[in-house]
Design a protein around this motif. Sequence first.
Motif, short mmCIF file in Angstrom:
data_model
loop_
_atom_site.label_atom_id
_atom_site.label_comp_id
_atom_site.label_asym_id
_atom_site.label_seq_id
_atom_site.Cartn_x
_atom_site.Cartn_y
_atom_site.Cartn_z
N ILE A 129 1.47 12.28 6.79
CA ILE A 129 2.15 13.20 5.86
C ILE A 129 1.17 13.68 4.80
CG2 ILE A 129 3.94 13.37 4.09
CD1 ILE A 129 5.53 11.29 5.84
N LEU A 130 0.40 12.74 4.24
CA LEU A 130 -0.56 13.12 3.21
C LEU A 130 -1.67 14.01 3.77
CD1 LEU A 130 -0.80 9.73 1.29
CD2 LEU A 130 0.43 11.81 0.59
N ALA A 131 -2.10 13.76 5.00
CA ALA A 131 -3.15 14.59 5.62
C ALA A 131 -2.68 16.04 5.72
CB ALA A 131 -3.52 14.05 6.99
N GLY A 132 -1.39 16.24 5.90
CA GLY A 132 -0.84 17.59 5.95
C GLY A 132 -1.05 18.36 4.65
N GLN A 133 -1.26 17.64 3.56
CA GLN A 133 -1.51 18.27 2.27
C GLN A 133 -2.92 18.84 2.18
OE1 GLN A 133 1.30 18.27 -0.18
NE2 GLN A 133 1.92 18.02 1.95
N PHE A 134 -3.77 18.44 3.11
CA PHE A 134 -5.17 18.91 3.13
C PHE A 134 -5.39 19.82 4.34
CE2 PHE A 134 -5.31 14.56 1.23
CZ PHE A 134 -5.72 14.92 -0.04
N ALA A 135 -4.44 20.69 4.59
CA ALA A 135 -4.45 21.53 5.79
C ALA A 135 -5.66 22.45 5.88
CB ALA A 135 -3.16 22.35 5.86
N LYS A 136 -6.28 22.77 4.76
CA LYS A 136 -7.43 23.68 4.78
C LYS A 136 -8.71 22.98 5.22
CE LYS A 136 -5.46 26.66 1.31
NZ LYS A 136 -5.48 27.13 -0.06
N LEU A 137 -8.65 21.66 5.33
CA LEU A 137 -9.83 20.88 5.72
C LEU A 137 -9.80 20.58 7.22
CD1 LEU A 137 -9.74 18.32 2.78
CD2 LEU A 137 -11.14 20.39 2.94
N SER A 138 -10.92 20.13 7.73
CA SER A 138 -10.94 19.70 9.13
C SER A 138 -10.00 18.50 9.28
CB SER A 138 -12.36 19.30 9.53
OG SER A 138 -12.72 18.08 8.90
N PRO A 139 -9.48 18.28 10.47
CA PRO A 139 -8.60 17.12 10.68
C PRO A 139 -9.25 15.79 10.28
CG PRO A 139 -8.48 18.58 12.56
CD PRO A 139 -9.58 19.10 11.68
N GLU A 140 -10.53 15.65 10.55
CA GLU A 140 -11.24 14.40 10.21
C GLU A 140 -11.32 14.21 8.69
OE1 GLU A 140 -12.63 16.84 12.20
OE2 GLU A 140 -12.14 15.87 14.11
N GLU A 141 -11.65 15.29 7.97
CA GLU A 141 -11.75 15.21 6.51
C GLU A 141 -10.37 15.03 5.88
OE1 GLU A 141 -13.48 15.06 2.69
OE2 GLU A 141 -14.25 14.67 4.70
N ALA A 142 -9.37 15.70 6.43
CA ALA A 142 -8.00 15.54 5.92
C ALA A 142 -7.54 14.09 6.09
CB ALA A 142 -7.06 16.49 6.65
N ARG A 143 -7.83 13.50 7.24
CA ARG A 143 -7.45 12.09 7.46
C ARG A 143 -8.20 11.17 6.50
NH1 ARG A 143 -5.01 8.32 10.52
NH2 ARG A 143 -6.14 6.42 11.05
N ARG A 144 -9.49 11.42 6.30
CA ARG A 144 -10.27 10.59 5.39
C ARG A 144 -9.67 10.63 3.99
NH1 ARG A 144 -13.52 10.62 1.42
NH2 ARG A 144 -13.71 12.86 1.20
N ARG A 145 -9.36 11.80 3.52
CA ARG A 145 -8.78 11.93 2.18
C ARG A 145 -7.38 11.32 2.12
NH1 ARG A 145 -10.72 17.57 -0.58
NH2 ARG A 145 -12.93 17.34 -0.10
N ALA A 146 -6.62 11.46 3.19
CA ALA A 146 -5.28 10.87 3.24
C ALA A 146 -5.35 9.34 3.24
CB ALA A 146 -4.52 11.38 4.46
N LEU A 147 -6.31 8.78 3.95
CA LEU A 147 -6.49 7.32 3.93
C LEU A 147 -6.80 6.82 2.53
CD1 LEU A 147 -8.53 6.76 7.21
CD2 LEU A 147 -6.30 5.73 6.69
N VAL A 148 -7.70 7.51 1.85
CA VAL A 148 -8.05 7.14 0.48
C VAL A 148 -6.84 7.31 -0.44
CG1 VAL A 148 -9.48 7.75 -1.51
CG2 VAL A 148 -10.50 7.59 0.77
N SER A 149 -6.12 8.41 -0.28
CA SER A 149 -4.95 8.67 -1.12
C SER A 149 -3.87 7.62 -0.91
CB SER A 149 -4.37 10.06 -0.81
OG SER A 149 -5.28 11.07 -1.14
#
Length: 183
Positions: A129-149
Amino acid sequence: MRKSKAEAAETRKRIVAAAAAEFRKNGIVATGLSDLMKAAGLTHGGFYKHFESKDQLIAEACAEAGRALAEKVAANASKGSAVASYLSARHRDNPADGCPLAALGSELARCDERTREVATAGFERLVGILAGQFAKLSPEEARRRALVSASTMIGALAMARMVNDTNLSAEILQEAEASISRL
């Protein structure tokens, strides 16, 4: 008089919902079966008609709490306030209705494999769900940021509940939110 299958299923749902709240409120170890059944409005004796063990109920309650959390976070994410809502004083002050990962993390780590699978799935759902908030990023970067978040959110909420200084508690939540917003 025997209950119908539909009535038994409703009773089971009521027990799972009560257990999900009681575990988050009081902890798994500190919550006995009689407490759970009382919270569900039932007697202790009926527990084994619905569950083979407390471990089975823990896994189902964790799954239910994770599902409810995912719904809340997804609804708030669509409004752009998922992190703020999660890291709020309201969430901090109401563990029975909140995140099972923040309320029970250290206990879940000691549970059986089934419960840990359910907790892992709940964490993955939150990350998704949080990775969806980083939709402008690559899937890998969105997941990385979502994991940290997600990790920051869960840890900050747990710490904000743990400390006995209300100002420090509020500061933990505020700084975690600010940190996530800079990701």
